[in-house]
Motif scaffolding. Structure first.
Motif, PDB file in Angstrom:
ATOM      1  N   PHE A   1     -13.075  -1.888   2.842  1.00  0.00           N
ATOM      2  CA  PHE A   1     -13.297  -0.533   3.357  1.00  0.00           C
ATOM      3  C   PHE A   1     -14.214  -0.530   4.564  1.00  0.00           C
TER       4      PHE A   1
ATOM      5  N   GLU B   1      -2.318  -3.088  -7.324  1.00  0.00           N
ATOM      6  CA  GLU B   1      -1.388  -4.135  -6.888  1.00  0.00           C
ATOM      7  C   GLU B   1      -0.729  -4.825  -8.081  1.00  0.00           C
TER       8      GLU B   1
ATOM      9  N   ASP C   1       0.825  -1.210   0.000  1.00  0.00           N
ATOM     10  CA  ASP C   1       0.000   0.000   0.000  1.00  0.00           C
ATOM     11  C   ASP C   1       0.860   1.262   0.000  1.00  0.00           C
TER      12      ASP C   1
ATOM     13  N   SER D   1      -7.559  -7.470  -1.580  1.00  0.00           N
ATOM     14  CA  SER D   1      -6.604  -6.398  -1.329  1.00  0.00           C
ATOM     15  C   SER D   1      -7.255  -5.169  -0.721  1.00  0.00           C
ATOM     16  N   VAL D   2      -8.586  -5.087  -0.784  1.00  0.00           N
ATOM     17  CA  VAL D   2      -9.239  -3.946  -0.138  1.00  0.00           C
ATOM     18  C   VAL D   2     -10.431  -4.397   0.686  1.00  0.00           C
TER      19      VAL D   2
ATOM     20  N   PHE E   1      -6.049   2.364  -4.951  1.00  0.00           N
ATOM     21  CA  PHE E   1      -6.654   1.049  -4.804  1.00  0.00           C
ATOM     22  C   PHE E   1      -6.705   0.353  -6.151  1.00  0.00           C
TER      23      PHE E   1
ATOM     24  N   ASN F   1      -8.962   1.610   4.142  1.00  0.00           N
ATOM     25  CA  ASN F   1      -8.765   0.237   3.727  1.00  0.00           C
ATOM     26  C   ASN F   1      -8.151  -0.527   4.904  1.00  0.00           C
TER      27      ASN F   1
ATOM     28  N   ILE G   1      -7.303  -3.546   5.259  1.00  0.00           N
ATOM     29  CA  ILE G   1      -6.191  -4.437   4.919  1.00  0.00           C
ATOM     30  C   ILE G   1      -4.865  -3.673   4.906  1.00  0.00           C
TER      31      ILE G   1
END
Lengths: 236, 466
Positions: free
Chosen positions: B349, A195, A180, B346-347, A192, B314, B316
């Protein structure tokens, strides 16, 4: 040592407690820092900074004749250099105030010597990297000034994104940087869904800095968490 | 203010009902009074009866039956009979006053029919060949024979009565409104004042009008409540500030302990044994540092003095940073942390206060480290479910017994427990995690881990549509 130039930086240390000054001095001296000036009040610090021209200030928040935040404003109005706060106040609002005014980092007392030294190294490396642009890796060198990698005498230029990612990794050399944080360094706030792009960029960076990109020795993957840049002769 | 229309309706109902009841009552009274006056009330009828009863005997004189005669006597009335032909009095009772004339003209007859003879109210009845005139004592009756009405007046009487009735009601309503407007006006602020009292805000009602005393006691009540809550707040502030002050004052000396011990720990010139001792000092100082941080935050959370800054975050990324910070700090690799979160995830919220959530997860990881001196593996996993996000921190260390887990899940911490007990003394770390989860509308569960140690799970409500 690769980072010797950082050890010669002039550091201004301000705290009203003599015992703390002595201890921090001893920690810094032991780590090899040579130029340290100390002050015990806002007035003393302002006077001292005129002639001493510090390159890093380590300030206590509560001083007998004013707050460290006010002192930082005065110091920064004369010359721009990084500021690290040391404080016995753990409250979050102080933290926000410190960063909002342009503090570079913030440490709550008590702290371990290695925690303090890590922060100081990170701040100095970030602020004065241009003075020593060459960073030595296992198989190559990075020239941050010219944004290129030198491997076997060959100059390979870095793209803007690769440069941003490498800068973020170098700032925390030897430590894991999260996926991140790297995405944020490359794509800005709230990154977001980048990745996969990040993975692609890391692969291309490896092709530039590693002899064998499929078995990296300098740019290591920490599965699920992030990446780590191993710098030769890491001074921290 | 739902109650005011209700109040008006009720008042109005009572007023209408009382108006109708009043009308009925008046009517009944009228009937009763009239009925009680009835014995003297029918002189015309008595005159009619007298004229019917008066008989001419064979000798030419007239005779009145005793019953009628005694009735006349009782009411002190006199009677005469005027002959149709001669217009002379042909018969009279014995009690005829001297002033009554014995001969009449037609106009005299008309006058006496609708009026008086010398002040005596007179009533007439038609006899066989003459006119019977009854005279009652002076001032015993009013005689008003003048009234006569326009035909339409009587014909329209029902309509007229109805409209008078309606006008009356409208008039009464207007009077009522005027009369009650003032009352309602003074009731309204009092009602709203009372309604505002439980909200804990300061209430000031103007002390004016009919209910000024009531307003004054509301103001006083509010003042008392305010001062009580101020005092409570003051006490809580003092306590939280005291804790903050103590923790602040401990930080500086602890800095020295930690700083020098840290230096000694890494001083290669010292014998190994001494460096080991320094390591113990460092470790215990770290524990004290955690304790101070936790104590301060726990007291602030307990007294709602910790500002909670909720932002879309987020989860994570936050947890990943904490894990990385731990790995970066753990040089000996005594507590390896395994990131078990699904890579595709990966997210996640959620509305969270980043610093507080960091503290909660840090405390859980620190908990695993504190309770496993010999080292252990720590496993972190984040699972996104329908409406919540689960942060699972587990280890393969010594774990806890069923009883301990039951106790951790259900018993209050001594800091928030009002009973004086020594049995529930577990660390502040988990109390803070619980408090933080409460502030996030989430919760904490504690269990055995699948890896054989301890497991804590944080549940957070997530923002949907992500």
């Amino acid at each position: 040592m690769k980072f010797d130039y950082l050890k010669r930086k002039r550091i201004l240390l301000v705290d009203d407690e003599q015992a703390i000054l002595d201890m921090v001095l001893s920690i810094l001296h032991e780590d090899g820092f040579q130029n340290i000036a100390t002050a015990k009040s806002v007035k003393e610090a302002v006077e001292l900074s005129e002639a001493y021209r510090p390159e890093l200030a380590i300030l206590d928040v509560m001083l007998p004749d004013g707050s460290g935040f006010a002192l930082m404003e005065v110091l920064k109005s004369k010359a721009d250099y990084p500021v690290l706060f040391l404080t016995a106040r753990g409250e979050d609002d102080d933290k926000f105030r410190g960063f909002g005014l342009g503090a570079d980092d913030y440490m709550v007392k008590p702290f371990l010597p290695k925690e303090l030294l890590f922060r100081i190294h990170a701040i100095l490396r970030r602020s004065y990297k241009a003075e020593n642009p060459f960073v030595k890796l296992a198989d190559s060198e990075i020239d941050f000034d010219r944004a290129e990698v030198i491997r076997n005498g060959e100059h390979i230029s870095l793209t803007a994104k690769e440069y941003d990612i490498l800068t973020a990794l170098y700032r925390n050399a030897g430590r894991i940087v999260t996926i991140d944080a790297l995405c944020e360094a490359a794509w800005g706030d709230n990154p977001f869904g980048y990745e996969n792009s990040l993975m692609a960029h890391i692969r291309r960076i490896r092709e530039k800095v590693e002899v064998n990109p499929s078995r990296p020795v300098s740019l290591i993957t920490i599965k699920g968490l992030g990446y780590k840049l191993i710098v030769e002769e890491n001074g921290s | 203010m739902k109650s005011v229309p209700k109040l008006i309706r009720r008042f109005l109902g009572i007023m209408l009902l009382s108006t109708v009841l009043l009308l009925i009552l008046n009517f009944i009274l009228l009937v009763v009074v009239t009925a009680s006056q009835a014995p003297n009330g029918y002189p015309w009828i008595t005159a009619g009866e007298t004229s019917q009863a008066l008989r001419q005997t064979e000798s030419g004189s007239y005779e009145l039956p005793d019953a009628i005669a005694s009735e006349l006597e009782e009411s002190h009335a006199w009677a005469i009979l005027i002959d149709n032909e001669t217009m002379q009095v042909v018969w009279q009772t014995d009690n005829l006053p001297q002033t009554v004339p014995l001969s009449y003209s037609i106009s005299d007859i008309a006058n006496l029919t609708r009026g008086y003879i010398d002040g005596y109210p007179t009533f007439t009845g038609e006899a066989e060949n003459g006119l019977v005139v009854l005279g009652y004592p002076k001032d015993s009756f009013w005689k008003h024979m003048w009234p006569s009405w326009d035909y339409d007046l009587i014909a329209n009487l029902p309509k007229t009565v109805l409209s008078v009735f309606v006008i009356n009601i409208v008039f009464i309503f207007i009077i009522y409104c005027f009369a009650n407007f003032g009352l309602l006006k003074s009731v309204k602020p009092i009602v709203s004042g009372i309604q505002r009292l439980p909200t804990k805000e300061a209430v000031t009602v103007r002390e004016r009008g009919l209910l000024s005393e009531l307003a004054a006691s509301i103001n006083k009540t509010s003042e008392i409540l305010q001062s009580q809550s101020r005092q409570l707040q003051k006490k809580e502030n003092a306590r939280a500030n005291w804790i903050a002050g103590v923790s602040h004052d401990i930080r500086t000396p602890l800095s020295m302990v930690m700083g020098y011990a840290g230096q000694l720990e890494n001083d290669k010139r010292l014998p190994e044994e001494d460096r080991q001792k320094a390591t113990v000092i460092v470790k215990q100082s770290k524990r004290m540092r955690n304790l101070i941080n936790n104590l301060n935050l726990a007291s602030k959370l307990e007294y709602n003095m910790q500002p909670v800054r909720m932002e879309k975050q987020n989860v994570i990324a936050i947890v990943r940073q904490i894990v990385v910070d731990f790995i970066n700090m753990d040089i000996e690799d005594k507590y390896p942390i395994n990131w078990e979160t699904d890579e595709a995830q990966s997210v996640c919220f959620a509305e969270v206060d980043k610093d507080l959530l960091k503290r909660a997860v840090t405390n859980l990881i620190q908990n695993s480290i504190n309770h496993n001196e010999g080292g252990c593996h720590i496993y972190i996993r984040i699972m996104k479910e329908e409406e919540r996000c689960a942060i699972i921190v587990s280890d393969d260390g010594t774990g806890a017994t069923d009883v301990q887990i039951e106790c951790l899940n259900n018993s209050p911490h001594y800091m928030v427990c009002d009973e004086n007990t020594l049995e529930q003394r577990h660390g502040l770390g988990l109390l803070i995690v619980k408090q933080i989860m409460e502030a996030h509308h989430g919760w904490l569960t504690i269990d055995h881990s699948q890896y054989g140690g301890f497991q804590a799970v944080l549940y957070l409500p997530v923002i949907r549509n992500y």
